[in-house]
Design a protein around this motif. Structure first.
Motif, PDB file in Angstrom:
ATOM      1  N   ARG A  16       0.855  -1.188   0.000  1.00 48.98           N
ATOM      2  CA  ARG A  16       0.000   0.000   0.000  1.00 48.98           C
ATOM      3  C   ARG A  16       0.887   1.233   0.000  1.00 48.98           C
ATOM      4  O   ARG A  16       1.769   1.368   0.837  1.00 48.98           O
ATOM      5  CB  ARG A  16      -0.876   0.030   1.248  1.00 48.98           C
ATOM      6  CG  ARG A  16      -1.998  -0.954   1.205  1.00 48.98           C
ATOM      7  CD  ARG A  16      -2.890  -0.745   2.406  1.00 48.98           C
ATOM      8  NE  ARG A  16      -4.101  -1.523   2.251  1.00 48.98           N
ATOM      9  CZ  ARG A  16      -5.180  -1.326   2.967  1.00 48.98           C
ATOM     10  NH1 ARG A  16      -5.201  -0.387   3.891  1.00 48.98           N
ATOM     11  NH2 ARG A  16      -6.239  -2.066   2.778  1.00 48.98           N
ATOM     12  N   ARG A  20      -2.216   6.697   0.579  1.00 47.73           N
ATOM     13  CA  ARG A  20      -3.510   6.112   0.900  1.00 47.73           C
ATOM     14  C   ARG A  20      -4.455   5.917  -0.286  1.00 47.73           C
ATOM     15  O   ARG A  20      -5.653   5.879  -0.120  1.00 47.73           O
ATOM     16  CB  ARG A  20      -4.230   6.930   1.969  1.00 47.73           C
ATOM     17  CG  ARG A  20      -3.426   7.118   3.217  1.00 47.73           C
ATOM     18  CD  ARG A  20      -4.153   6.499   4.364  1.00 47.73           C
ATOM     19  NE  ARG A  20      -3.537   6.835   5.627  1.00 47.73           N
ATOM     20  CZ  ARG A  20      -2.735   6.019   6.280  1.00 47.73           C
ATOM     21  NH1 ARG A  20      -2.460   4.846   5.813  1.00 47.73           N
ATOM     22  NH2 ARG A  20      -2.224   6.375   7.428  1.00 47.73           N
ATOM     23  N   TYR A  22      -5.859   3.385  -2.193  1.00 44.83           N
ATOM     24  CA  TYR A  22      -5.942   1.934  -2.126  1.00 44.83           C
ATOM     25  C   TYR A  22      -6.451   1.309  -3.423  1.00 44.83           C
ATOM     26  O   TYR A  22      -6.678   0.120  -3.485  1.00 44.83           O
ATOM     27  CB  TYR A  22      -6.814   1.503  -0.955  1.00 44.83           C
ATOM     28  CG  TYR A  22      -6.248   1.958   0.370  1.00 44.83           C
ATOM     29  CD1 TYR A  22      -4.891   1.881   0.626  1.00 44.83           C
ATOM     30  CD2 TYR A  22      -7.070   2.465   1.352  1.00 44.83           C
ATOM     31  CE1 TYR A  22      -4.358   2.291   1.836  1.00 44.83           C
ATOM     32  CE2 TYR A  22      -6.558   2.877   2.566  1.00 44.83           C
ATOM     33  CZ  TYR A  22      -5.196   2.790   2.791  1.00 44.83           C
ATOM     34  OH  TYR A  22      -4.674   3.194   3.988  1.00 44.83           O
ATOM     35  N   SER A  60      -2.672  -6.934  11.167  1.00 43.16           N
ATOM     36  CA  SER A  60      -3.998  -6.381  11.439  1.00 43.16           C
ATOM     37  C   SER A  60      -5.066  -7.447  11.232  1.00 43.16           C
ATOM     38  O   SER A  60      -4.848  -8.441  10.538  1.00 43.16           O
ATOM     39  CB  SER A  60      -4.283  -5.188  10.523  1.00 43.16           C
ATOM     40  OG  SER A  60      -4.641  -5.626   9.243  1.00 43.16           O
ATOM     41  N   LEU A  64      -3.567  -7.426   6.845  1.00 41.01           N
ATOM     42  CA  LEU A  64      -2.355  -6.701   6.474  1.00 41.01           C
ATOM     43  C   LEU A  64      -1.194  -7.107   7.373  1.00 41.01           C
ATOM     44  O   LEU A  64      -1.379  -7.392   8.557  1.00 41.01           O
ATOM     45  CB  LEU A  64      -2.548  -5.190   6.616  1.00 41.01           C
ATOM     46  CG  LEU A  64      -3.552  -4.520   5.697  1.00 41.01           C
ATOM     47  CD1 LEU A  64      -3.719  -3.064   6.091  1.00 41.01           C
ATOM     48  CD2 LEU A  64      -3.110  -4.625   4.264  1.00 41.01           C
ATOM     49  N   HIS A  66       2.154  -5.277   8.594  1.00 43.79           N
ATOM     50  CA  HIS A  66       2.858  -4.003   8.623  1.00 43.79           C
ATOM     51  C   HIS A  66       4.288  -4.260   9.069  1.00 43.79           C
ATOM     52  O   HIS A  66       4.522  -4.634  10.219  1.00 43.79           O
ATOM     53  CB  HIS A  66       2.211  -3.033   9.622  1.00 43.79           C
ATOM     54  CG  HIS A  66       0.816  -2.649   9.271  1.00 43.79           C
ATOM     55  ND1 HIS A  66       0.530  -1.557   8.494  1.00 43.79           N
ATOM     56  CD2 HIS A  66      -0.379  -3.217   9.578  1.00 43.79           C
ATOM     57  CE1 HIS A  66      -0.781  -1.451   8.353  1.00 43.79           C
ATOM     58  NE2 HIS A  66      -1.347  -2.459   8.993  1.00 43.79           N
ATOM     59  N   SER A  68       7.855  -2.540   9.911  1.00 42.12           N
ATOM     60  CA  SER A  68       8.354  -1.212  10.273  1.00 42.12           C
ATOM     61  C   SER A  68       9.860  -1.258  10.436  1.00 42.12           C
ATOM     62  O   SER A  68      10.406  -2.189  11.035  1.00 42.12           O
ATOM     63  CB  SER A  68       7.730  -0.734  11.580  1.00 42.12           C
ATOM     64  OG  SER A  68       6.333  -0.611  11.436  1.00 42.12           O
ATOM     65  N   ARG A  73       6.695   2.617   7.948  1.00 43.04           N
ATOM     66  CA  ARG A  73       5.790   1.467   7.977  1.00 43.04           C
ATOM     67  C   ARG A  73       5.458   1.058   6.543  1.00 43.04           C
ATOM     68  O   ARG A  73       5.118   1.889   5.717  1.00 43.04           O
ATOM     69  CB  ARG A  73       4.508   1.799   8.716  1.00 43.04           C
ATOM     70  CG  ARG A  73       3.571   0.592   8.791  1.00 43.04           C
ATOM     71  CD  ARG A  73       2.306   0.913   9.475  1.00 43.04           C
ATOM     72  NE  ARG A  73       2.546   0.970  10.907  1.00 43.04           N
ATOM     73  CZ  ARG A  73       1.628   1.337  11.782  1.00 43.04           C
ATOM     74  NH1 ARG A  73       0.435   1.702  11.380  1.00 43.04           N
ATOM     75  NH2 ARG A  73       1.898   1.354  13.061  1.00 43.04           N
ATOM     76  N   PRO A  75       2.891  -1.378   4.772  1.00 43.11           N
ATOM     77  CA  PRO A  75       1.748  -2.288   4.851  1.00 43.11           C
ATOM     78  C   PRO A  75       1.673  -3.196   3.622  1.00 43.11           C
ATOM     79  O   PRO A  75       1.632  -2.721   2.490  1.00 43.11           O
ATOM     80  CB  PRO A  75       0.544  -1.356   4.932  1.00 43.11           C
ATOM     81  CG  PRO A  75       1.022  -0.031   4.460  1.00 43.11           C
ATOM     82  CD  PRO A  75       2.505  -0.014   4.494  1.00 43.11           C
ATOM     83  N   GLN A  77      -0.195  -6.657   1.704  1.00 42.42           N
ATOM     84  CA  GLN A  77      -1.366  -7.512   1.665  1.00 42.42           C
ATOM     85  C   GLN A  77      -1.225  -8.484   0.505  1.00 42.42           C
ATOM     86  O   GLN A  77      -0.385  -8.305  -0.366  1.00 42.42           O
ATOM     87  CB  GLN A  77      -2.647  -6.707   1.563  1.00 42.42           C
ATOM     88  CG  GLN A  77      -2.800  -5.896   0.288  1.00 42.42           C
ATOM     89  CD  GLN A  77      -4.016  -5.009   0.356  1.00 42.42           C
ATOM     90  OE1 GLN A  77      -4.210  -4.277   1.327  1.00 42.42           O
ATOM     91  NE2 GLN A  77      -4.850  -5.066  -0.668  1.00 42.42           N
TER      92      GLN A  77
END
Length: 162
Positions: A16, A20, A22, A60, A64, A66, A68, A73, A75, A77
C-alpha cells in the motif's frame, strides 16, 4: 542442521502506498535471506533492506502485515486492487523459481508451492513453529498465521493481537 540465518523465503505481496490510494497497490517481492528482509517493487525500487533484528511486524485483523523499520511502515497484503500493476516478468520468474505462487495469476495464492517451497520447508524443519507456518505460505494461509513464527525465528519484533 541449518541455522535460522540460512533460511531463504520469498513471497509476493502488494504494498500500500503512503498516500492512501488503495485503488493502486504495488506488486513487491519480500525476500528473507541471510537474516535480512528485502522488499523490492515492480520497478526494482528497494523499499526495505535491513537485518531482521531491526524490523518489527504487526498483523492487522484486516489481513495486512505491517513491517516497520527506521520509522517507516510498509503495509503489505496478499491481493491487489482495481488498478494495481501486474507482477513483472522478472518478479514472476523470481517467485516461480522459489516455488511460490504469484498473486493475481491463475492458481495464484491457492496452489501449493513447488520445489523452492519444499527446500524452504526442509530448511525450516529445525525451527518448529516456523516450519509449520511456512507450510501455509504457498497455500495462501492467513498472514497472521504464517509469518509471525518465521519473523520471530529471525529475531524480528512481532506484535501480536488477540
Amino acid at each position: 542442521m541449518r541455522e535460522v540465518g540460512d533460511m531463504v523465503v520469498k513471497q509476493g505481496f502488494y504494498l500500500r502506498p503512503r498516500y492512501r490510494n488503495y485503488l493502486v497497490l504495488w506488486p513487491v517481492v519480500l525476500t528473507v535471506a541471510e537474516g535480512r528482509l528485502r522488499l523490492v517493487d515492480h520497478k526494482d525500487r528497494v523499499h526495505l533492506d535491513a537485518p531482521a533484528q531491526e524490523v518489527s511486524a504487526r498483523f492487522s485483523r484486516f489481513g495486512l502485515m505491517h513491517l516497520s523499520h527506521a520509522g517507516r511502515r510498509l503495509p503489505l497484503q496478499r491481493h491487489g486492487a482495481n488498478w494495481s500493476p501486474n507482477f513483472t516478468t522478472r518478479q514472476v520468474e523470481e517467485l516461480e523459481a522459489a516455488g511460490m505462487p504469484v498473486p493475481g495469476l491463475a492458481g495464484g495464492m491457492s496452489g501449493g508451492g513447488g520445489d523452492g517451497l519444499l527446500d524452504a520447508l526442509a530448511g525450516l524443519s529445525a525451527l518448529g513453529e516456523a516450519a509449520d507456518a511456512a507450510a501455509s505460505l504457498g497455500s495462501g494461509g492467513p498472514l497472521r498465521r504464517s509469518w509471525p513464527p518465521i519473523l520471530t525465528a529471525l529475531g524480528c519484533r512481532v506484535e501480536t493481537r488477540g
